[in-house]
Design an enzyme around this catalytic site. Sequence first.
Site, PDB file in Angstrom:
ATOM      1  N   GLY A  99     -34.011  37.851  -7.081  1.00 34.65           N
ATOM      2  CA  GLY A  99     -33.822  36.407  -7.463  1.00 34.65           C
ATOM      3  C   GLY A  99     -32.562  35.905  -7.133  1.00 34.65           C
ATOM      4  N   CYS A 157     -36.832  32.534   0.374  1.00 35.65           N
ATOM      5  CA  CYS A 157     -36.828  33.492  -0.524  1.00 35.65           C
ATOM      6  C   CYS A 157     -37.904  33.134  -1.357  1.00 35.65           C
ATOM      7  CB  CYS A 157     -35.616  33.281  -1.461  1.00 35.65           C
ATOM      8  SG  CYS A 157     -35.602  34.691  -2.540  1.00 35.65           S
TER       9      CYS A 157
END
Lengths: 334, 254
Positions: A99, A157
């Site tokens: 994250g 991502c």
Amino acid sequence: MEVKPLIFDTIINNHSVFSIQYSVFRIFMNLTTNIASLKLKNPVMTASGAFGYGTEYSPLIDISKLGAIITKTLTLEPRKGNPPPRIWELPYGMLNSIGLANIGVREFIDRQLEKVSRLGTAVIVNIAGKEAEDYPRLIEILDPHPGFNAYELNVSCPNVKKAGMLFGIDPEAVFDITRACSTAAKHPIIVKLTPNITDPTEVAKAAEEAGASALTIANTVLGMAVDIENRIPRLPFVTAGYSGPGMKPINLAKLYQVRRAVDIPLIGCGGIMDYRDALEYIITGATSVQIGSAVFKNPKVLLEVIEGIEGYMKEKGIEDISDLTGTLKTGVDL
Amino acid sequence: MNPVIEEAEITAKTVLTQDLFVFKLSAPRISASAKPGQFVQIDPGEKFFLRRPFSIQDAYGDEIEILIKVVGEGTASLLRREQPWNILGPLGCAFSPPYDGEICLVGGGVGAAPLKFLWRYLNDIGRSVEFFIGARSASEIPVDKTDPVFSHLKIAADDGSFGFKGTVVEYLKSELPPEARPYICACGPRPMLSALRNLMLERDLIGEFSLESRMACGMGVCQGCAVPVDGGYKLVCKDGPVFPFDEIDGRYWK
Ligand SMILES: Cc1cc2nc3c(=O)[nH]c(=O)nc-3n(C[C@H](O)[C@H](O)[C@H](O)COP(=O)(O)OP(=O)(O)OC[C@H]3O[C@@H](n4cnc5c(N)ncnc54)[C@H](O)[C@@H]3O)c2cc1C
Ligand SMILES: Cc1cc2nc3c(=O)[nH]c(=O)nc-3n(C[C@H](O)[C@H](O)[C@H](O)COP(=O)(O)O)c2cc1C
Ligand code: FES
């Protein structure tokens, strides 16, 4: 071609008699490669997120020998990251759901940049934004500071809702972000693409048109794993990023697709475990490579890959790495 | 922290139970700087993508000692692995008990490993230490009976087959006078640490816990080994594995 004389190496053979090795001249291979104005001493770089902010591995390897280091993704504000557990090991790689946990761009500038700049290799700063506007804003903050040589835009991502893959699958968003950055930045811009898209060529072309100097292909593949005893996902956000040798064929195919669509240099990334993997990317059309999660088990892999590429070139009589890039013989008329 | 990678030969192997082994390894550079509480990352073999973390359970001369419990494929493969073993360490932060006062070590299962190193260190400098260890039964005591520490251990076995019958936390509680304020250093499975934490909060004790988490790099690089603390996360491999016991927040103990 550079030829340098070597001092005679003397070695003691089995019978304890001195013999002289007749390698009077050693041919020096040219491993240098360029990304716009940036010259790399060889084509091997660290991948973002697998080498911290750059200095952490200095007790274990000579970082000055690397082509470049790429920092962990930096965001405008520090990010705490996702709830644990964040990693799950697989037979051919790993899943991660970090994250984008990072110290934030300002702390990087204040506490890391100077140290990183003294490592003796090119430094590429990887950045990501929550909003498209964050990217040029990050560049505005970083640009006045000395100590690094290029930017890599993470638009790929898989582990954050925004700032994530959403940008990377949309050619228009990639165009706008890249354009805003390339006009604002004094350093070359590399755009890191996602492999989680059937045809990556539209996104790649958009980045090239908007002024990207190179493309990294690619980030992690979207993956997941299930605990069948408890019927729960192995990682709390269910899906995660798959890295390691199991996903190499996927990213390699993406690089092959993109190679035929754009002219700027491509950086191969995904599942490189040794020099042979790196050569697959280079022969397919990459001018350089990034190594990520293989470093966790074997920090020396980065140097081993450089030596391995050099050994291969010597064996094949290839003096310049550029004579190897994109030499894939397909037998198919493209 | 200045970790190195060493190719370590096995100098001795002791079988404690069918799945519990003590290895002595020749790793002079790791041994020279290892402190109680630190750990190493060992390559379990080609088939595996990541290393496996193990506490350093002692370090002297050129050697380190490791206690290995076989729990899955990686640890099983490591035991079959030919020498030398590729070891990265020492990693992480050490225990840091205060300079005076009583110290009490509380270990559960393989959690005894880092405490054994700490016990020897404290014993060598003449500190007064109590060392409690918990195991499921007599056959699972994680310490070699020929080890000098063995006669000093206060052992609890859940099934009563050795020493105190019950958990190690129950044993500690039964031995702890109400006014006693020892500094606690503990390592063990999460339920054990959770029970110990409750006892410490109840008795107003302070101390440190050594925690476990899945790890990739072990070097503070990948952010993979996070544990929740007030306001965010800390990394077990770099900020820990030893943490002040009250730093880790409730999300971890659930
Ligand atoms: C700081 C630290 C110190 C440790 N010290 C010791 C020790 O001294 N002796 C000992 O026997 N064990 C110790 N462990 C636990 C040991 O690392 C695991 O038992 C081992 O990794 C299991 O590997 P496996 O492949 O056999 O198990 P599997 O369950 O097949 O492993 C699958 C994955 O989960 C990870 N994993 C599984 N269990 C654990 C765990 N408890 N903690 C962290 N990761 C885990 C593995 O590393 C692997 O990536 C320690 C763990 C940590 C974090
Ligand atoms: C733990 C971990 C963290 C990562 N963090 C980032 C990141 O912050 N930014 C980014 O662009 N890529 C990140 N990546 C992706 C890698 O840079 C790389 O693209 C991917 O892992 C594939 O390469 P590999 O198989 O060599 O690891 C991360 C990968 C891993 C395993
Ligand atoms: S295991 Fe990589 S940061 Fe702790």
